[in-house]
Design an enzyme around this catalytic site. Structure first.
Site, PDB file in Angstrom:
ATOM      1  CB  SER A 248      51.063 -20.723 -33.560  1.00 60.54           C
ATOM      2  OG  SER A 248      51.617 -19.647 -34.260  1.00 60.54           O
TER       3      SER A 248
ATOM      4  NE  ARG B  22      58.845 -18.822 -40.837  1.00 59.29           N
ATOM      5  CZ  ARG B  22      58.243 -17.879 -41.540  1.00 59.29           C
ATOM      6  NH1 ARG B  22      58.684 -17.569 -42.749  1.00 59.29           N
ATOM      7  NH2 ARG B  22      57.211 -17.223 -41.048  1.00 59.29           N
TER       8      ARG B  22
ATOM      9  CG  ASP C 221      49.117 -19.309 -36.160  1.00 57.26           C
ATOM     10  OD1 ASP C 221      48.252 -19.012 -35.299  1.00 57.26           O
ATOM     11  OD2 ASP C 221      49.184 -20.435 -36.689  1.00 57.26           O
TER      12      ASP C 221
END
Ligand code: ADP
Length: 833
Positions: free
Chosen positions: A566, A505, A620
């Site tokens: 992540s 994203r 994350d």
């Protein structure tokens, strides 16, 4: 009117089922603790004892596990001395035990353990299948010192007195339940039964959670409705005729058992007699006869009534019966008497149909079915050999409960055979329960197990933090260079990249007085790129950023950029992160060992994108902690339970061996998914975990994660289900090819199946999608497996978290620590509990 009666019966049933209203209910809906019907695998020797009106029947049954096709049965009937029914309770049970001893002596039975099922046709309050207090005697019995006592115990003591120590009373049931079980065949269960004899009663398999008087909450339980008392509170007063009132007044229990007095064979002859009396008084019948005989109770037997209603021979039978009473009936009298008998029997049949329709509609509704297909066992002298009662019962039930397709099955063998089935099923269930518990035991962790996991996590954390010991730790405790958490006053506009979850994203985030504003776009990264070259991957990322900036008119601005990346990284600064290894299916070449910020900058240069200012790279878990921290300053831990699992927390700088400096705190990315990779958790792993691990692309790695996270829970469940099928504890042992497919049982199914109060039908539907033909019992077991796996995952996660919070508390020298944990991940968010 029958619809109205059905509605009232439904109301009365609900009243009996609910804990709050049970005490006042007429239809008592007594739980029987019979939770299953036979499946044909039952086998072994069983003893049945049936207490009947004037005799005791003992029965020896041998089941061969062949679908109950060829059971071997021997039985003996002992007539009961008349005084026993009203004598001492002890004498009654001693007599029954003597019957058992004589019967066993007569067949020279082996002395091995012999389970006994007892048919005791009175209202009992069960608390287990083998524990039932007599509520009150009926049917002419009134032995002293029995009401309120546990019948099973009374019988067992009497049997022990006969030194039959190998005989074990394992089940007690009434005759209605016996009928239901008698009519159950393998693969064709009977789930409702109706008894209309001298008394009347019915039973059916209810959803256990609706039977509030029993503690069971899953699966089914047979409920004995005790519907003979329906109407005792006056609910039937508008359908009672003057004839019914007379019958009731002359009975031994006026005002009680009002429904029974409308339908059961003990009273139908009496109702007819009162109609005849009334019509004779009006000179509509038997003109010229002396009708005094009609004032005598019970002069008309039910058998005669049943023969009179027969269309062909009926009027002749009426003449015979009436003449036997000294009456001189005309041809017309005989026809009228036939009509009257037909009306009385028909009414009984339609009222039974209304009751049955209530049961069926209740079942249909509580199982949330559009249509219920069910077998109904019927034991009734009104039904056997007389088609009229059965035809009316069938057709009226169909009219009153059109959503249900009921097949009526006449009970042939009486209730004894059914009692054998109950006993056999009880034994089967006990044996299966034992086996299931054995399979699931290794997954059930004790408090001590969890405390050990907590202690081990603590130990690994210490190893991971130490500069020298780090290399031996399974928990890597990576410094993040994030040295503070937000206080909510932070403002500004930021560009964000999020790589390493399910999606890639790009986001624009504005922190303002009036809250947080976000715009984001998901970009698909094709596998050819995630598993291609590093250059391609980072070029693609830059292209996505450029597209996003164009769409949001950001091309002229240079916004500070935060990068949620992540994957395990060795961080050398807030904006410097060396990729240690790819995980989660990424394998782009030439990246491991490189600083990902550098890789991003190089790609930007290649694409001539000049306005990129990377300020921070975070994992994350850190992102989760920080975003929750913006709202809650006490949030100093981040936890992820999604595809994988990981955690981070704020550690004292002093304790962080890998980074210089002793002042303040730093967030540590624990990478706790790898906890146990050094073997320290080996005794927690089950065979199922090992099977799951072996089939992963990183066997032997991320062992803690493989007990907890979304990528694996479904697989663990799948392997357990396969083992249960193999042991014939599930799906009747039928092979399930679909279940052999890796990944077919997704973790989201656990969430769906474990929803509290979810109808078993829905569990069944979920399993159906996997081409698994689950019975209700199978569904209950699958749910138990899912719950066991989820509970363990949550508990292990909790043990890890406990280690973290305890360390933080000790670091700060506090007796008590108040801390918030920011949690993210679809498993955490979507799992019902
Ligand atoms: P990531 O950790 O990759 O960012 P998510 O947090 O979205 O991704 O987690 C995805 C994982 O969540 C999947 O592996 C899947 O197993 C699991 N999952 C998806 N839906 C559900 C659900 N309804 N209940 C439980 N787990 C789910």
């Amino acid at each position: 009117m029958l619809q109205v009666v059905k509605g009232r019966m439904l109301q009365a049933m609900h009243k009996g089922l609910s804990r709050q209203t049970h005490a006042q209910a007429n239809v008592r809906m007594l739980p029987t603790y019979i939770c299953s019907t036979p499946d044909g695998t039952e086998k072994g020797d069983l003893l049945v004892v049936e207490l009947c009106q004037s005799h005791v029947r003992t029965m020896w049954v041998t089941l061969l596990g062949d679908g109950n096709q060829s059971p071997q049965v021997m039985y003996k009937i002992f007539s009961m001395p008349g005084d026993i029914m009203q004598g001492k309770g002890e004498a009654l049970f001693d007599f029954i035990a003597q019957c058992v001893r004589q019967f066993l002596a007569g067949i020279s039975s082996p002395q091995h353990h012999l389970p006994l099922g007892f048919v005791f046709p009175f209202s009992c309050r069960h608390t287990r299948l083998d524990k039932a207090e007599l509520i009150s005697w009926s049917k002419g019995f009134s032995c002293s010192d029995v009401e309120g006592k546990d019948i099973v115990q009374l019988l067992q003591s009497a049997i022990n007195k006969q030194e039959l120590y190998h005989v074990d009373v394992v089940a007690l049931m009434n005759d209605t339940v016996g009928t239901m079980m008698t009519c159950s065949m393998a693969g064709k269960p009977c789930e409702v039964a109706l008894v209309v004899g001298t008394g009347t009663n019915s039973c059916f398999m209810a959803m256990a959670q609706q039977v509030e008087m029993a503690e069971e909450t899953s699966g089914q339980m047979c409920v004995s409705t005790e519907w003979g008392c329906f109407g005792d509170d006056g609910t039937l007063s508008d359908i009672l005729t003057p004839y019914d009132q007379c019958v009731d007044e002359e009975s031994s229990n006026p005002g009680e058992k009002r429904f029974e007095k409308l339908v059961s064979s003990l009273y139908l002859g009496e109702i007819v007699r009162h109609v005849l009396t009334a019509l004779a008084a009006e000179k509509a019948l038997f003109i010229g006869s002396n009708v005094a005989v009609l004032r005598t109770k019970d002069v008309l037997k039910i058998q005669q009534v049943l023969e009179i209603i027969d269309n062909e021979e009926g009027t002749a039978e009426a003449r015979r019966a009436l003449e036997a009473l000294g009456l001189r009936p005309s041809e017309r009298d005989c026809c009228r008497v036939q009509q009257i008998c037909q009306a009385v029997v028909s009414r009984a049949a339609t009222l039974c149909a209304a009751g049955l329709a209530a049961i069926l509609s209740h079942m249909c509704q509580s199982q949330e079915l559009k249509q219920l297909v069910v077998n109904v066992g019927v034991d009734s002298e009104l039904y056997r050999g007389h088609t009229r009662f059965g035809e009316i019962l069938q057709s009226v039930t169909g009219l009153l409960a059109p959503e249900c397709m009921a097949t009526l099955l006449p009970s042939i063998d009486g209730t004894g055979w059914g009692a054998a089935m109950v006993t056999a099923v009880a034994l089967r269930l006990a044996a299966q329960r034992h086996e299931v518990d054995q399979v699931l035991a290794p997954l059930r962790l004790s408090r001590a197990d969890l405390q050990r996991v907590q202690a081990l996590m603590r130990q690994e954390m210490e190893l991971g933090l130490g500069w020298e010991s780090n290399a031996n730790a399974s928990v890597r405790m990576l410094p993040t260079y994030v040295c503070g958490t937000p206080n909510g006053t932070e403002r500004g506009e930021f560009l964000v990249l999020d790589l390493g979850g399910t999606n890639f994203r790009v986001l624009l985030v504005r922190l303002a007085e009036d809250g947080i504003h976000m715009a984001s776009k998901i970009y698909i990264i094709p596998t050819t790129i995630t598993q291609g070259s590093g250059e391609e991957l980072f070029d693609h990322i830059i292209e996505c950023i450029m597209d996003f900036q164009l769409k949001h008119n950001l091309t002229e601005q240079v916004l500070p950029l935060g990068f949620t990346f992540s994957f395990p990284c060795q961080q050398l600064g807030l904006d410097k992160a060396v990729l240690l290894s790819w995980t989660k299916g990424f394998s782009a070449s030439g990246c491991a060992g490189q600083d990902v910020v550098q890789l991003l900058q190089e790609a930007a240069q290649r694409k001539q994108h000049l306005g990129l200012k990377v300020v921070a790279v975070v994992n994350d878990t850190v992102g989760t902690m920080m975003s929750c921290g913006y709202d809650d300053p006490k949030c100093e831990i981040g936890l992820i339970v999604g595809t994988g699992t990981n955690a981070c927390y704020m550690e004292k700088m002093q304790n962080v061996g890998a980074v210089e400096g002793d002042q303040g705190r730093m967030c540590i990315n624990m990478e706790w998914g790898a906890f146990g990779d050094n073997g320290c958790l080996d005794d927690i792993f089950t065979d199922f975990d090992r099977l799951v691990d072996e089939k992963t692309i990183n066997a032997g790695k991320q062992r803690f994660e493989k007990l907890i996270s979304g990528m694996y829970l479904g697989e663990i469940v799948r392997h357990i289900l396969l083992a249960l099928v193999e042991k014939r504890l599930l799906f009747r042992g039928k092979p399930c090819p679909k279940l052999q497919i890796k990944g077919i049982f997704q973790t989201k199914f656990l969430s769906a199946i474990e929803i509290n109060g979810l109808a078993l039908r829905q569990v069944r539907a979920i399993l159906q999608d996997l081409e698994l033909q689950a019975s209700l019992e199978d569904s209950v077991l699958v749910r138990e497996v899912c719950q066991t796996v989820s509970v363990r995952a949550a508990q292990l996660c909790a043990a890890g978290l406990a280690a973290v919070v305890e360390k933080m508390r000790e670091n700060r020298g506090l007796a008590q620590l108040a801390v918030t944990v920011g949690v993210d991940g679809t498993l955490y968010k979507m799992h019902p509990w």
